[in-house]
Scaffold this motif. Structure first.
Motif, mmCIF file in Angstrom:
data_model
loop_
_atom_site.group_PDB
_atom_site.id
_atom_site.type_symbol
_atom_site.label_atom_id
_atom_site.label_comp_id
_atom_site.label_asym_id
_atom_site.label_seq_id
_atom_site.Cartn_x
_atom_site.Cartn_y
_atom_site.Cartn_z
ATOM 1 N N THR A 188 6.033 6.519 11.479
ATOM 2 C CA THR A 188 5.436 5.705 12.556
ATOM 3 C C THR A 188 4.638 4.525 12.020
ATOM 4 O O THR A 188 4.128 3.709 12.798
ATOM 5 C CB THR A 188 4.515 6.597 13.415
ATOM 6 O OG1 THR A 188 3.508 7.171 12.576
ATOM 7 C CG2 THR A 188 5.309 7.718 14.099
ATOM 8 N N GLU A 189 4.493 4.449 10.687
ATOM 9 C CA GLU A 189 3.685 3.383 10.089
ATOM 10 C C GLU A 189 4.569 2.193 9.736
ATOM 11 O O GLU A 189 5.736 2.353 9.370
ATOM 12 C CB GLU A 189 2.972 3.892 8.839
ATOM 13 C CG GLU A 189 1.990 5.036 9.124
ATOM 14 C CD GLU A 189 1.180 5.401 7.899
ATOM 15 O OE1 GLU A 189 0.641 4.469 7.277
ATOM 16 O OE2 GLU A 189 1.111 6.600 7.570
ATOM 17 N N LYS A 190 3.963 0.986 9.873
ATOM 18 C CA LYS A 190 4.692 -0.242 9.589
ATOM 19 C C LYS A 190 3.702 -1.278 9.046
ATOM 20 O O LYS A 190 2.575 -1.394 9.538
ATOM 21 C CB LYS A 190 5.375 -0.760 10.844
ATOM 22 C CG LYS A 190 6.221 -2.005 10.632
ATOM 23 C CD LYS A 190 6.843 -2.492 11.935
ATOM 24 C CE LYS A 190 7.864 -1.497 12.452
ATOM 25 N NZ LYS A 190 8.585 -2.048 13.666
ATOM 26 N N ALA A 191 4.129 -2.030 8.040
ATOM 27 C CA ALA A 191 3.291 -3.088 7.465
ATOM 28 C C ALA A 191 4.157 -4.309 7.225
ATOM 29 O O ALA A 191 5.346 -4.200 6.900
ATOM 30 C CB ALA A 191 2.637 -2.623 6.169
ATOM 31 N N THR B 1 0.819 -1.223 0.000
ATOM 32 C CA THR B 1 0.000 0.000 0.000
ATOM 33 C C THR B 1 0.849 1.267 0.000
ATOM 34 O O THR B 1 0.398 2.328 -0.396
ATOM 35 C CB THR B 1 -0.929 0.009 1.215
ATOM 36 O OG1 THR B 1 -0.130 -0.151 2.410
ATOM 37 C CG2 THR B 1 -1.937 -1.123 1.134
ATOM 38 N N TYR B 2 2.059 1.170 0.509
ATOM 39 C CA TYR B 2 2.979 2.307 0.478
ATOM 40 C C TYR B 2 4.392 1.772 0.501
ATOM 41 O O TYR B 2 4.617 0.584 0.748
ATOM 42 C CB TYR B 2 2.735 3.268 1.639
ATOM 43 C CG TYR B 2 2.842 2.648 3.006
ATOM 44 C CD1 TYR B 2 4.069 2.506 3.650
ATOM 45 C CD2 TYR B 2 1.690 2.190 3.660
ATOM 46 C CE1 TYR B 2 4.171 1.932 4.901
ATOM 47 C CE2 TYR B 2 1.780 1.621 4.914
ATOM 48 C CZ TYR B 2 3.029 1.499 5.540
ATOM 49 O OH TYR B 2 3.113 0.923 6.783
ATOM 50 N N THR C 231 9.005 -6.461 6.126
ATOM 51 C CA THR C 231 8.488 -5.333 6.913
ATOM 52 C C THR C 231 8.807 -4.038 6.159
ATOM 53 O O THR C 231 9.968 -3.786 5.805
ATOM 54 C CB THR C 231 9.127 -5.285 8.310
ATOM 55 O OG1 THR C 231 8.858 -6.518 8.986
ATOM 56 C CG2 THR C 231 8.574 -4.127 9.116
ATOM 57 N N SER D 226 7.476 9.770 0.591
ATOM 58 C CA SER D 226 6.384 9.779 1.558
ATOM 59 C C SER D 226 5.740 8.403 1.587
ATOM 60 O O SER D 226 6.131 7.487 0.882
ATOM 61 C CB SER D 226 5.342 10.836 1.160
ATOM 62 O OG SER D 226 4.792 10.518 -0.102
ATOM 63 N N ALA D 227 4.701 8.302 2.400
ATOM 64 C CA ALA D 227 4.018 7.021 2.525
ATOM 65 C C ALA D 227 3.404 6.568 1.223
ATOM 66 O O ALA D 227 3.218 5.384 0.977
ATOM 67 C CB ALA D 227 2.936 7.121 3.604
ATOM 68 N N SER E 50 8.444 0.034 6.536
ATOM 69 C CA SER E 50 8.153 1.065 7.531
ATOM 70 C C SER E 50 8.519 2.433 7.011
ATOM 71 O O SER E 50 9.514 2.611 6.310
ATOM 72 C CB SER E 50 8.921 0.783 8.829
ATOM 73 O OG SER E 50 10.320 0.733 8.581
ATOM 74 N N THR E 51 7.683 3.410 7.382
ATOM 75 C CA THR E 51 7.954 4.815 7.055
ATOM 76 C C THR E 51 7.366 5.660 8.160
ATOM 77 O O THR E 51 6.163 5.587 8.456
ATOM 78 C CB THR E 51 7.353 5.221 5.692
ATOM 79 O OG1 THR E 51 7.545 6.612 5.500
ATOM 80 C CG2 THR E 51 5.887 4.891 5.593
#
Length: 678
Positions: free
Chosen positions: A128-131, A109-110, A123, A367-368, A125-126
């Motif tokens: 504070t977001e992590k997937a 998604t990002y 993993t 960016s995300a 991460s960008t």
């Protein structure tokens, strides 16, 4: 105002060959457009084909050139799907982590920092977001299989770009050839105009100007202007079109960053104005010193016998070294200005631009959403690198631009000097009745060199002008030729005022023989005819026979075709004078002027010329300026001048009987001691 005028006139010369220049610019535009497709093609190769395998892959029902077999199923990149492709349920996305590639059935998604854990967990991460995603590592063969559909498009793109570069090279060649041709034509026209204008300038222009300085304007200054059209303007045109193309490409990539880079344009314009102000003084001084050096070299070469005879070699060398040292100093100051500014300016602009690029892409584009592609980044960096080459070219040509502008001003200053009107009309050969009526004349408008001169010379008469140096003899001849115009009195020929007769027509029926005859590089024949098609070789031969020159010409290896070097240096003074006499007679003048014409001739040659003159002066008016009174014994009228006034007039015998100035001069030349009269 002067700069604007110079610019307009240079532009006017360019317009004379506008078709060639416009064609060159059109070729240049196509060449630049072809070259600037490179980063776009590279972006497409990186994003769509090299990094494109990270795009979503969709299962299809059949195999074709764009389908890849993976786990016994065929997949196509989503961008390559066609309407008739049968889509399955499975989807893949390939992800690169370090130097390894992994495949996942989920869509990222990002984008952000990627990390593999336990060999099968990705993993991303960008901030504070992590997937996390479950992945499977691709083998080398599987990776090559996914790249296989991209090989053909990449080869096609490379071939297309190579073809564009070849076309661009042809256009660049055509552009350079046409701009060079136009520039050479412009300078050819300008030099012709300058030289033609010099021929029309009045004698007064040359009175106080060394020949070398005038030569410098025709050669050195016009050559500097040629560099303006060949290098400077070509560079400015090329760089402007190149920069325009780059900015257009940048706007296609990212309008905001393109607007920021546009700030380079006013910076360059401001710098150009400031540089011209700083460099103008130095360039004026440099061009002036070049002109002075040319003038001194010309004078030294002409006066070499005097320099050697009076041992002036060291003094002349010191004078030359002084001018040369001043030229060196000003050149160094200009070079220091260029060194301190040109390259430094470009480096500063380059560094600032890349700082902005890093800030923009680093702080905002990553960016995300992951909207910045590697291809986009590569294209921007490539275009910015290309942008600074024309900037460098422009800045480096500012010195040449200023030199050309100064040189142009000097050339146009000469062209602005008021010249004599050229009238090619024909004036019937006049009888030669000359009348000076109360003529007074001053060279500077203050001190009269001729005062109330009046006399008449009728057709067929010989009028002699005698007097001490500075008495006004040559000034009378200068006025007769209209080298200068009088303000008091009048001069008429056959009743026509000379001021009403165009100079060219007036002089067409006059001939002159100077004390120091001037011979041109060529042959004896061309020095007499001056390449005038009206004068035949038979007339040349007859003129030489009339003055008795046949004797020495028959001894020459090539006779009438004998080469004559500059100023006739291989001939004796008497031989040069005989050729000068023959030149005047070949033109069959109605009025013949002999200005100390026998001063440098030996007694035997003088006797030959005197005998010839008794024949050729029939039917024409002859003016004789002489210090040797023996040469004017048979003159019909002798005018004795003293401080610009006619103090005595009459025949040789009449003047001797007066016991005046003429008598004193005669007695002094005979070597007798006389008493002061009056």
């Amino acid at each position: 105002m002067r700069q604007n005028s110079t610019g307009r006139r240079l532009f006017h010369y360019a317009l004379l060959y506008k078709k060639t220049i416009i064609t060159a610019l059109v070729l240049l535009t196509f060449a630049v457009a072809a070259e600037l497709t490179g980063p776009f093609i590279a972006k497409k190769m990186i994003d769509d084909h090299l990094m494109g395998i990270e795009s979503p892959w969709v299962e299809v029902g059949k195999k074709d050139n764009e389908a890849v077999l993976y786990n016994e199923r065929y997949y196509k990149k989503s961008s390559n799907l066609k309407e008739d492709d049968a889509k399955g349920d499975a989807n893949l996305q390939i992800v690169q982590v370090g130097r390894s590639f992994y495949v996942t059935t989920e869509h990222l998604t990002y984008d952000g920092e990627r990390l593999i854990q336990n060999n099968n967990i990705l993993t991303v991460s960008t901030g504070t977001e992590k997937a996390t995603y479950e992945v499977e590592k691709l083998s080398q063969q599987e990776l090559i299989a996914f790249y296989q559909p991209e090989i053909r498009p990449i080869i096609l793109l490379l071939g297309f770009y190579a073809g564009l570069l070849f076309i661009a090279a042809l256009f660049q060649y055509g552009k350079a050839l046409m701009l060079q041709k136009a520039a050479n034509r412009i300078i050819q026209k300008m030099r012709t105009d300058v030289f033609g204008h010099i021929q029309r300038l009045p004698i007064t222009y040359f009175d106080n100007r060394p020949a070398g300085k005038i030569v410098s304007r025709v050669t050195n200054d016009t050559e500097a202007i040629r560099e303006l059209y060949v290098k400077v303007l070509a560079t400015f045109f090329t760089s402007s079109i190149y920069m325009t193309g780059i900015f257009v490409a940048l706007f296609f990539l990212d309008a905001k960053l393109a607007l920021i880079t546009l700030l380079l344009v006013p910076i360059i314009l401001i710098w150009t104005v400031l540089y011209r102000k700083l460099a103008s003084t130095y360039n004026h001084l440099i061009r002036t010193r070049v002109s002075d050096i040319n003038g001194m070299i010309n004078e030294s070469i002409q006066g070499m016998p005097i320099i050697r005879a009076f041992q002036r070699k060291n003094q002349s060398l010191k004078e030359f070294e002084t001018l040369n040292e001043e030229h060196f100093i000003y050149q160094n100051k200009l070079l220091s200005l260029n060194a301190m500014t040109s390259h430094n300016l470009v480096n500063v602009l380059r560094n600032v631009t890349f700082v902005v690029l890093i800030w923009y892409f680093g702080g905002q584009s990553i960016s995300a959403a992951g909207i910045v592609s590697i291809g986009m980044l590569y294209a921007f960096v490539d275009y910015l690198n290309r942008l600074f080459q024309p900037v460098t070219d422009i800045v480096n040509q500012l010195a040449q631009l200023e030199q050309a502008r100064v040189a142009s001003g000097r050339v146009f200053e000469l062209l602005d000097e008021k010249g004599e009107v050229v009238d090619e009309g024909e004036l019937p050969r006049y009888e030669g009745n000359v009348c000076f009526d109360h003529v007074s004349f001053s060279y500077d408008g203050e001190h009269e060199v001729l005062k109330n001169i009046s006399f008449q010379a009728k057709k067929g008469e010989a009028v002699a002008l005698v007097g001490h140096t500075g008495s006004g003899k040559s000034s009378i001849i200068n006025l007769l030729f209209r080298y200068y115009d009088i303000e008091k009195g009048s001069i008429t020929i056959d009743g026509m005022n000379t001021r009403d007769i165009p100079r060219q027509q007036l002089r067409r029926h006059m001939g002159i023989v100077l004390q120091d005859p001037f011979l041109f590089t060529g042959t004896i024949e061309t020095n007499i005819s001056l390449d005038n098609p009206v004068i035949t070789k038979e007339q040349v031969i007859k003129a030489l026979q009339d003055v008795g020159a046949q004797r020495f010409i028959e001894k020459l290896p090539n006779q009438y075709d004998e080469p004559v070097l500059e100023k006739g240096s291989t001939l004796s003074a008497g031989e040069r004078q005989l050729i000068s006499f023959a030149r005047a007679l070949a033109y069959d003048p109605a009025i013949l002027i002999l200005d100390e014409a026998t001063a440098n001739i030996d007694t035997e040659t003088e006797a030959m010329i005197q005998q010839a003159l008794n024949i050729v002066k029939e039917g024409r008016t002859t003016f004789i300026i002489a210090h040797r009174l023996s040469t004017i014994r048979n003159a019909d009228l002798i005018l004795v001048l003293d401080q610009g006034e006619i103090v005595e007039r009459g025949s040789h015998e009449e003047l001797l009987n007066l016991k005046g100035k003429y008598y004193q001069m005669h007695q002094m030349q005979l070597g007798k001691e006389i008493s002061q009269v009056g």
